[in-house]
Scaffold this motif. Structure first.
Motif, PDB file in Angstrom:
ATOM      1  N   GLY A   1      46.940  48.846  37.273  1.00 39.72           N
ATOM      2  CA  GLY A   1      47.652  47.769  37.925  1.00 39.72           C
ATOM      3  C   GLY A   1      48.598  47.113  36.871  1.00 39.72           C
ATOM      4  O   GLY A   1      49.733  46.460  36.991  1.00 39.72           O
ATOM      5  N   ALA A   2      47.799  46.606  35.755  1.00 39.98           N
ATOM      6  CA  ALA A   2      48.589  46.151  34.499  1.00 39.98           C
ATOM      7  C   ALA A   2      49.716  46.726  33.943  1.00 39.98           C
ATOM      8  O   ALA A   2      50.728  46.500  33.758  1.00 39.98           O
ATOM      9  N   SER A   3      49.289  48.090  33.603  1.00 39.68           N
ATOM     10  CA  SER A   3      50.297  48.828  33.255  1.00 39.68           C
ATOM     11  C   SER A   3      51.701  48.928  33.936  1.00 39.68           C
ATOM     12  O   SER A   3      52.990  48.719  33.397  1.00 39.68           O
TER      13      SER A   3
ATOM     14  N   LEU B   1      36.060  47.258  45.734  1.00 33.40           N
ATOM     15  CA  LEU B   1      36.100  46.843  44.301  1.00 33.40           C
ATOM     16  C   LEU B   1      37.115  47.634  43.591  1.00 33.40           C
ATOM     17  O   LEU B   1      37.549  46.910  42.650  1.00 33.40           O
ATOM     18  N   LEU B   2      37.473  48.723  43.828  1.00 36.22           N
ATOM     19  CA  LEU B   2      38.618  49.493  43.337  1.00 36.22           C
ATOM     20  C   LEU B   2      40.106  48.610  43.540  1.00 36.22           C
ATOM     21  O   LEU B   2      40.917  48.227  42.425  1.00 36.22           O
ATOM     22  N   ALA B   3      40.207  48.308  44.611  1.00 37.85           N
ATOM     23  CA  ALA B   3      41.337  47.463  45.008  1.00 37.85           C
ATOM     24  C   ALA B   3      41.334  46.382  44.553  1.00 37.85           C
ATOM     25  O   ALA B   3      42.412  45.659  43.747  1.00 37.85           O
ATOM     26  N   LEU B   4      40.321  45.564  44.341  1.00 41.92           N
ATOM     27  CA  LEU B   4      40.126  44.303  43.588  1.00 41.92           C
ATOM     28  C   LEU B   4      40.452  44.316  42.413  1.00 41.92           C
ATOM     29  O   LEU B   4      41.182  43.361  41.578  1.00 41.92           O
ATOM     30  N   ALA B   5      39.873  45.550  41.589  1.00 38.27           N
ATOM     31  CA  ALA B   5      40.154  45.786  39.946  1.00 38.27           C
ATOM     32  C   ALA B   5      41.649  45.886  39.959  1.00 38.27           C
ATOM     33  O   ALA B   5      42.035  45.382  38.959  1.00 38.27           O
ATOM     34  N   GLY B   6      42.239  46.694  40.728  1.00 34.90           N
ATOM     35  CA  GLY B   6      43.679  47.049  40.663  1.00 34.90           C
ATOM     36  C   GLY B   6      44.538  45.736  40.852  1.00 34.90           C
ATOM     37  O   GLY B   6      45.622  45.571  39.916  1.00 34.90           O
ATOM     38  N   ASP B   7      44.056  44.866  41.764  1.00 34.87           N
ATOM     39  CA  ASP B   7      44.849  43.597  41.820  1.00 34.87           C
ATOM     40  C   ASP B   7      44.766  42.642  40.677  1.00 34.87           C
ATOM     41  O   ASP B   7      45.562  41.880  40.419  1.00 34.87           O
ATOM     42  N   VAL B   8      43.435  42.766  40.032  1.00 31.26           N
ATOM     43  CA  VAL B   8      43.264  41.675  39.023  1.00 31.26           C
ATOM     44  C   VAL B   8      44.152  42.154  37.678  1.00 31.26           C
ATOM     45  O   VAL B   8      44.839  41.519  37.039  1.00 31.26           O
ATOM     46  N   GLY B   9      44.327  43.612  37.587  1.00 31.36           N
ATOM     47  CA  GLY B   9      45.222  44.256  36.721  1.00 31.36           C
ATOM     48  C   GLY B   9      46.709  43.807  36.978  1.00 31.36           C
ATOM     49  O   GLY B   9      47.501  43.427  35.947  1.00 31.36           O
TER      50      GLY B   9
ATOM     51  N   SER C   1      47.839  41.317  38.541  1.00 28.54           N
ATOM     52  CA  SER C   1      48.015  39.811  37.913  1.00 28.54           C
ATOM     53  C   SER C   1      47.880  39.358  36.590  1.00 28.54           C
ATOM     54  O   SER C   1      48.740  38.779  35.731  1.00 28.54           O
ATOM     55  N   GLY C   2      46.836  40.365  35.717  1.00 29.16           N
ATOM     56  CA  GLY C   2      46.582  39.919  34.312  1.00 29.16           C
ATOM     57  C   GLY C   2      47.561  40.729  33.324  1.00 29.16           C
ATOM     58  O   GLY C   2      47.885  40.133  32.433  1.00 29.16           O
ATOM     59  N   GLY C   3      48.375  42.039  33.806  1.00 27.22           N
ATOM     60  CA  GLY C   3      49.222  42.454  33.170  1.00 27.22           C
ATOM     61  C   GLY C   3      50.561  41.488  32.702  1.00 27.22           C
ATOM     62  O   GLY C   3      51.005  41.196  31.547  1.00 27.22           O
ATOM     63  N   PRO C   4      51.094  41.049  33.855  1.00 28.62           N
ATOM     64  CA  PRO C   4      52.313  40.366  33.509  1.00 28.62           C
ATOM     65  C   PRO C   4      51.978  38.864  32.904  1.00 28.62           C
ATOM     66  O   PRO C   4      52.554  38.311  32.286  1.00 28.62           O
ATOM     67  N   THR C   5      50.647  38.215  33.265  1.00 23.70           N
ATOM     68  CA  THR C   5      50.156  37.034  32.602  1.00 23.70           C
ATOM     69  C   THR C   5      50.048  37.343  31.196  1.00 23.70           C
ATOM     70  O   THR C   5      50.328  36.401  30.294  1.00 23.70           O
ATOM     71  N   LEU C   6      49.480  38.290  30.538  1.00 24.12           N
ATOM     72  CA  LEU C   6      49.371  38.685  29.115  1.00 24.12           C
ATOM     73  C   LEU C   6      50.813  38.688  28.557  1.00 24.12           C
ATOM     74  O   LEU C   6      50.988  38.036  27.472  1.00 24.12           O
ATOM     75  N   ALA C   7      51.603  39.514  29.173  1.00 23.94           N
ATOM     76  CA  ALA C   7      52.980  39.535  28.680  1.00 23.94           C
ATOM     77  C   ALA C   7      53.764  38.396  28.615  1.00 23.94           C
ATOM     78  O   ALA C   7      54.280  37.941  27.714  1.00 23.94           O
TER      79      ALA C   7
END
Length: 403
Positions: free
Chosen positions: A223-225, A339-347, A349-355
């Motif tokens: 998700g983050a990539s 849980l996999l869908a939840l992890a993907g959604d966290v990514g 959100s997290g990818g653009p946030t880190l960037a």
């Protein structure tokens, strides 16, 4: 002719188009909402946060009730919520004292539908008696990309022909898609994901598995990539090519989405000839190369091409990880997919946030932010390489429910 598993797959494909509609239609109307209702743009953009926040909550909660009420009932509820939210957009802001509250309620309603669709559709496809489930999963996820492209292109064409002031008509047209798919889901056969007499694994049992924990990390990275670059693609097009935002949206996010869908379509069509592990590893290598191209090559046109290539490279990451989880963890059930869908959604959100955070600390340098986000495809690559030991696949354990 009686409905068969192919009609179930068609309903699932349309389901992902519905999710693309609820995620990508309203952002096209932000400026319209600002002008029509006098709402600050900073407040309107909060609708994106609410949308994905609700979907994250639904990802987590759905494992507790989807199995109890059944996949058919859950899918029907998902589509009803998606349609209702889109329809409410055209009514609530007009009749409520606070227009923003009307928009917010509408978004929450269709976000419930979008979250349920994300959790339910993949396991429904996985349960279908197809010959090559990896192909079916990749093809399924390509429909989100085509839905995204279709929403932007068709909405842009509608606004050009009839004007943005008629957006409510278009919202009702888009709402017809989940309405029609509700009828389809009421009729198609729904196959059981877990064998009769067994129950799916619990959260505790899943987290006891080392391979599941690794798969969660892979989903976060997938998700983050994807989103760390996708969110910046329009800005790259506008700044690098000196074009308008409309053209920038088409040259940036559209190129990204088309190539991401193409990657999933290729595996969906030729997956029986391709090795999933190898395809994912090469995709990770290509993703890292695209990130380096975006951040280190000074030519803005080359950077934009790098954004598009990145879309192709991340295409297999999300559906491929779902397929690996299904193949390696038997009896994972709804809890695993939730849980996999939840992890993907966290990514996501997290990818653009880190960037964004790194870019801000670097004085607004977007390339610095994306370079920092390259950690996600790197970690994804490490996880894929860690699955093999001495040239042989590491045994996954094929966990089965003890009950």
């Amino acid at each position: 002719m009686k409905p068969n598993y192919k009609s179930t797959m068609y309903a699932c494909f349309i389901g992902y188009i519905v999710q693309a509609i609820v995620n990508n239609f309203v952002p096209l109307l932000f400026v319209t909402f600002q002008k029509s209702y006098g709402i600050p743009l900073s407040q309107i953009t909060l609708l994106i946060t609410v949308n994905f926040g609700v979907q994250l909550a639904v990802d987590l909660l759905s494992a507790g009730f989807a199995d109890k009420i059944g996949y058919r009932a859950s899918a029907i509820i998902a589509h009803i919520c998606s349609a209702a939210g889109l329809i409410m957009l055209t009514v609530l802001p007009q009749i409520m004292p606070d227009a923003f509250a009307g928009l917010l309620i509408s978004v929450v309603v269709y976000a419930v539908g979008g979250g349920l669709i994300e959790v339910l559709i993949s396991p429904i496809i996985e349960a279908c008696p197809t010959d090559n489930k990896e192909k079916a999963m990749s093809l399924l996820h390509s429909f989100y990309c085509w839905g995204h492209v279709g929403v932007v292109l068709l909405s842009t064409a509608f606004f050009s022909l009839f004007g943005t002031e008629n957006w409510k008509i278009l919202a009702l047209i888009w709402a017809a898609v989940p309405v029609l798919n509700t009828v389809l889901f009421a009729k198609v056969p729904i196959y059981p994901l877990v064998e009769e007499g067994e129950t799916g694994l619990t959260f505790k049992e899943l987290f006891a598995s080392g391979i599941f924990r690794m798969l969660l990390v892979m989903m976060i990275c997938a998700g983050a990539s994807e989103q760390a670059v996708s969110q910046w693609a329009s800005a790259f097009a506008e700044k690098g090519l000196g074009v308008s935002k409309t053209v920038g949206d088409l040259a940036g996010p559209m190129a990204f989405a088309v190539l991401m869908g193409l990657s999933r379509l290729i595996y969906g069509k030729y997956g029986h000839r391709l090795d999933l592990d190898r395809f994912m590893k090469y995709s990770c290598f290509l993703c890292i190369g695209a990130y380096l191209c975006i951040t280190l090559v000074p030519n803005p046109v080359i950077s934009l091409i790098g954004c598009a290539v990145c879309g192709f490279s991340v295409g297999i990451m999300w559906p491929g990880t779902f397929s690996k989880a299904s193949a390696s963890i038997k009896g994972g059930g709804t809890a695993m997919f939730a849980l996999l869908a939840l992890a993907g959604d966290v990514g996501c959100s997290g990818g653009p946030t880190l960037a964004g955070f790194v870019s801000d600390r670097a004085g607004g340098d977007m390339k610095a932010g994306i370079l920092a986000a390259m950690i996600f495809p790197v970690v994804m690559t490490i996880c894929l390489l860690a699955e093999k030991r001495d040239g042989k696949p590491v045994p996954y354990g094929n966990i089965k429910s003890p009950r």
